[in-house]
Design an enzyme around this catalytic site. Structure first.
Site, PDB file in Angstrom:
ATOM      1  CD  GLU A  42      -2.815   1.238   2.399  1.00 12.09           C
ATOM      2  OE1 GLU A  42      -2.780   0.346   3.258  1.00 12.09           O
ATOM      3  OE2 GLU A  42      -3.572   2.221   2.456  1.00 12.09           O
ATOM      4  NE  ARG A 269       4.255  -8.251  10.869  1.00 13.27           N
ATOM      5  CZ  ARG A 269       3.592  -7.459  10.023  1.00 13.27           C
ATOM      6  NH1 ARG A 269       2.539  -7.910   9.378  1.00 13.27           N
ATOM      7  NH2 ARG A 269       3.991  -6.225   9.836  1.00 13.27           N
ATOM      8  CE  LYS A 279       2.850   0.074   5.059  1.00 17.71           C
ATOM      9  NZ  LYS A 279       2.460   0.067   3.640  1.00 17.71           N
TER      10      LYS A 279
HETATM   11  P1  ATP Z   1      -0.336  -1.817   6.802  1.00 16.43           P
HETATM   12  O1  ATP Z   1      -1.123  -2.814   5.994  1.00 16.43           O
HETATM   13  O2  ATP Z   1      -0.577  -1.882   8.267  1.00 16.43           O
HETATM   14  O3  ATP Z   1      -0.324  -0.437   6.256  1.00 16.43           O
HETATM   15  P2  ATP Z   1       1.881  -3.406   6.012  1.00 16.43           P
HETATM   16  O4  ATP Z   1       3.258  -3.346   6.574  1.00 16.43           O
HETATM   17  O5  ATP Z   1       1.140  -4.671   6.038  1.00 16.43           O
HETATM   18  O6  ATP Z   1       1.146  -2.247   6.739  1.00 16.43           O
HETATM   19  P3  ATP Z   1       1.556  -3.394   3.158  1.00 16.43           P
HETATM   20  O7  ATP Z   1       1.950  -2.335   2.203  1.00 16.43           O
HETATM   21  O8  ATP Z   1       0.166  -3.857   3.179  1.00 16.43           O
HETATM   22  O9  ATP Z   1       1.971  -2.847   4.563  1.00 16.43           O
HETATM   23  O10 ATP Z   1       2.553  -4.637   2.992  1.00 16.43           O
HETATM   24  C1  ATP Z   1       2.820  -5.231   1.766  1.00 16.43           C
HETATM   25  C2  ATP Z   1       3.224  -6.664   1.963  1.00 16.43           C
HETATM   26  O11 ATP Z   1       4.339  -6.741   2.850  1.00 16.43           O
HETATM   27  C3  ATP Z   1       2.118  -7.487   2.589  1.00 16.43           C
HETATM   28  O12 ATP Z   1       1.951  -8.648   1.801  1.00 16.43           O
HETATM   29  C4  ATP Z   1       2.611  -7.838   3.949  1.00 16.43           C
HETATM   30  O13 ATP Z   1       2.214  -9.131   4.311  1.00 16.43           O
HETATM   31  C5  ATP Z   1       4.120  -7.752   3.814  1.00 16.43           C
HETATM   32  N1  ATP Z   1       4.743  -7.364   5.083  1.00 16.43           N
HETATM   33  C6  ATP Z   1       4.467  -6.267   5.816  1.00 16.43           C
HETATM   34  N2  ATP Z   1       5.194  -6.270   6.952  1.00 16.43           N
HETATM   35  C7  ATP Z   1       5.946  -7.392   6.949  1.00 16.43           C
HETATM   36  C8  ATP Z   1       6.912  -7.970   7.839  1.00 16.43           C
HETATM   37  N3  ATP Z   1       7.251  -7.376   8.974  1.00 16.43           N
HETATM   38  N4  ATP Z   1       7.484  -9.130   7.494  1.00 16.43           N
HETATM   39  C9  ATP Z   1       7.171  -9.736   6.331  1.00 16.43           C
HETATM   40  N5  ATP Z   1       6.290  -9.253   5.452  1.00 16.43           N
HETATM   41  C10 ATP Z   1       5.671  -8.096   5.738  1.00 16.43           C
END
Ligand code: ATP
Ligand code: MG
Length: 567
Positions: A42, A269, A279
């Site tokens: 995102e 994760r 984020k």
């Molecule tokens: P949010 O959705 O809370 O804004 P997010 O970190 O999940 O934050 P996204 O942009 O949705 O942000 O993440 C993109 C991809 O990165 C998703 O598929 C998510 O599963 C993966 N991702 C996010 N944080 C982690 C992490 N700490 N370790 C591994 N993969 C991650």
């Protein structure tokens, strides 16, 4: 050496569990034997090292099995998203060596198709417009052990739903006044099935679609379908999406048939000690000026790590070591640092720099003489060669390398003892000069002209070797020293405000660091150097023609590897 039992199979010959699933699907001929993954960020912030773990898998597994990987911006919330983030995300993925080719997509490209699907579901009695507030809806949700309650709007006529949904999108209603919900089962064991929200009203214009839409799909209604529209076969994500998977499958089933259906697979994760990965929190640190920006070298963002001096290979090596499993874990930053040190040791050019300088005068060395000493540019790299470093009567050495009254086993400079000046001569310390406060102002020594490195006689053994920089030709630079951003190992697990856990000592600036002229001539933004005996340093973009700025990337000592050896 790091033990192999990190729950990881990819450092061995074998495949990790995600790769195994994919291999099985390919062998079974699913989806016509195609493999297409996607990375779906995102654009509401910069990527961090956790995202890197995700896209290393997405792009990596596609590469490994001859498939393709899409980059899809999940731009379904115009209130938080920005093109600044889009560009930064692309840059960071490229930095790690991956490319999406012509497969760049946006969830907003599918708004028309998603809309059509929503309308179809309304017509089939599978969705309805709810006029309750989000609080009311939440209150009716029930608990995992108690069924929820039906909304009073659940059974409104199809025509009314269609009309209201149209008008929601025309902007006739306020944000928060209505949502479109899927009509599934308010008593389902899976909370996500209790009539999940499909669309909400947002009136902020979208950076790509302008004011065409006033309703925006929720993640659960957009993600699986977007995968489907793109032909994604394997939708790899993190474990928190496990409970969403049945809903993912439910919506996808509205579109898919046996010939092609995307499959969601979840892994653990990446979580790092002494930092945060959310984020929202990272944005807060930036917005409130608690760090210098998204690329502050203390941040776990990819741009921050890059500026600090991390390399793509170090990050990939670390991700490979921690592996992909089904169990959540807290990963130690020392392991990341270990990967970095290994990489920098191979590639960083060796230079002389004195970070806490004090003057050494070689009293028996001619006043107007200068010699050029040959220094190895990188003993780990046979192609690196050597460079010359001027040597004369006055040199900078580290303050910590001198002690007037040392304890036993101090093999550095102390009156009456000999040390070697690296790549130059053996010198014997004869004393020092102090100011009225007792601070040491100058140190004195005499050199032995027979001991010049590389010449016969030079192999006389002394215990200590010190680095130095020639005073007349030294260039003064700025060095930024970093410590952990947070004082506690796992800030996210602590009660209270995470900002109270910030380490107030995480940045220290040194303005009087002395470096050899050869370094000053060649240093450019992003270069990695090893300051001999001190650590690894990286040139910061704040450097100007007048003054170089270095970030302290990491120290030389690998306490982690030592601990591991001890077992
Ligand atoms: P949010 O959705 O809370 O804004 P997010 O970190 O999940 O934050 P996204 O942009 O949705 O942000 O993440 C993109 C991809 O990165 C998703 O598929 C998510 O599963 C993966 N991702 C996010 N944080 C982690 C992490 N700490 N370790 C591994 N993969 C991650
Ligand atoms: Mg997310």
């Amino acid at each position: 050496m790091i033990p192999e039992s990190t729950g990881n199979t990819s450092i061995n010959e074998g495949l990790n569990f995600v790769e195994q699933y994919i291999k099985e699907d390919l062998e079974a001929g699913k989806n016509g034997g195609r493999l297409n993954t996607r990375f779906p960020p995102e654009p509401n912030g910069y990527l961090h090292i956790g995202h890197a773990k995700a896209f290393i898998m997405d792009f990596g597994v596609a590469e490994k099995f001859g498939g393709t990987c899409n980059l899809r911006f999940d731009d379904t919330n115009p209130q938080k998203e920005d093109t600044e983030y889009v560009e930064a995300i692309k840059k960071d993925i490229h930095w790690l060596g991956y490319d999406w080719g012509d497969r760049l997509y946006y969830a907003s490209d599918y708004f028309p198709q998603l809309w059509d699907l929503a309308v179809r579901m309304i017509k089939e009695g599978k969705a309805y417009v709810d006029e309750q507030t989000s609080e009311q809806i939440a209150a009716q949700k029930g608990t995992p052990t108690q069924p929820g309650q039906n909304s009073p709007y659940r059974d409104r006529p199809i025509e009314e739903n269609l009309d209201l949904f149209e008008r929601m999108n025309k902007g006739e209603f306020d944000e928060g006044s209505m949502v479109l919900r899927a009509k599934i089962d308010m008593a389902s064991d899976n909370m996500h099935f209790r009539d999940p929200v499909m669309y909400r009203i947002i009136k902020t214009p979208h950076w790509r679609t302008g004011d065409r839409w006033k309703v925006y799909p929720m993640y659960d209604f957009a993600h699986g379908q977007s995968d489907y529209f793109e032909g994604v076969t394997h939708s790899i994500c993190t474990l928190e999406f496990v409970p969403h998977r049945p809903l993912y499958e439910y919506f996808v089933k509205e579109l898919a048939d046996e010939s092609y259906c995307p499959r969601q697979i979840e892994f653990n994760r990446l979580n790092l000690t002494y930092t945060v990965m959310s984020k929202r929190k990272l944005l807060q640190l930036v917005k409130e000026g608690l760090v210098a920006g998204w690329d502050d070298p203390r941040m776990p963002t990819l741009c921050g790590l890059r500026r600090r001096g991390y390399t793509p290979d170090a990050i990939k090596d670390f991700v490979n070591r921690i592996g992909y499993t089904k169990y959540e874990a807290l990963n130690h930053v020392e392991l990341l640092e270990h990967s970095l040190r290994e990489d920098l040791n191979k590639h960083a050019t060796r230079v002389s720099a004195v970070v806490n300088p004090v003057k050494l005068v070689i009293t028996n060395y001619p006043e107007d003489k200068t010699e050029l000493m040959e220094m190895d540019s990188n003993p780990e790299d046979p192609t690196a060669g050597t460079h010359e470093m001027p040597f004369s009567r006055e040199l900078w050495i580290e303050r910590e390398d001198f002690m007037e009254n040392p304890p036993k086993k101090f093999f550095r400079m102390t009156p009456g003892k000999e040390v070697r000046l690296k790549g130059a001569y053996i010198v014997k310390c004869t004393g020092c000069k102090k100011n009225d406060e007792g601070d040491i102002e100058e140190i004195y020594a005499e050199y032995d002209p027979e001991t010049r490195s590389g010449l016969p006689g030079a192999d006389r053994k002394v215990k200590g070797t010190l680095h130095w920089v020639n005073v007349p030709t030294a260039v003064e630079v700025t060095v930024r020293d970093y410590d952990r951003l947070f004082n506690v190992e796992n800030p996210s697990a602590e009660e209270g405000d995470f900002r109270d856990l910030l380490n107030p000592e995480s940045l220290k600036v040194r303005e009087t660091v002395k470096v050899e002229p050869w370094l000053a001539e060649r240093a450019k933004d992003g270069d990695h150097y090893q300051f001999q005996r001190i650590g690894y340093y990286t040139v910061d973009p704040d450097s100007t023609a007048e003054r170089l700025v270095f970030n302290r990337t990491i120290g030389l000592k690998d306490t982690f590897a030592k601990e591991m050896k001890k077992g």
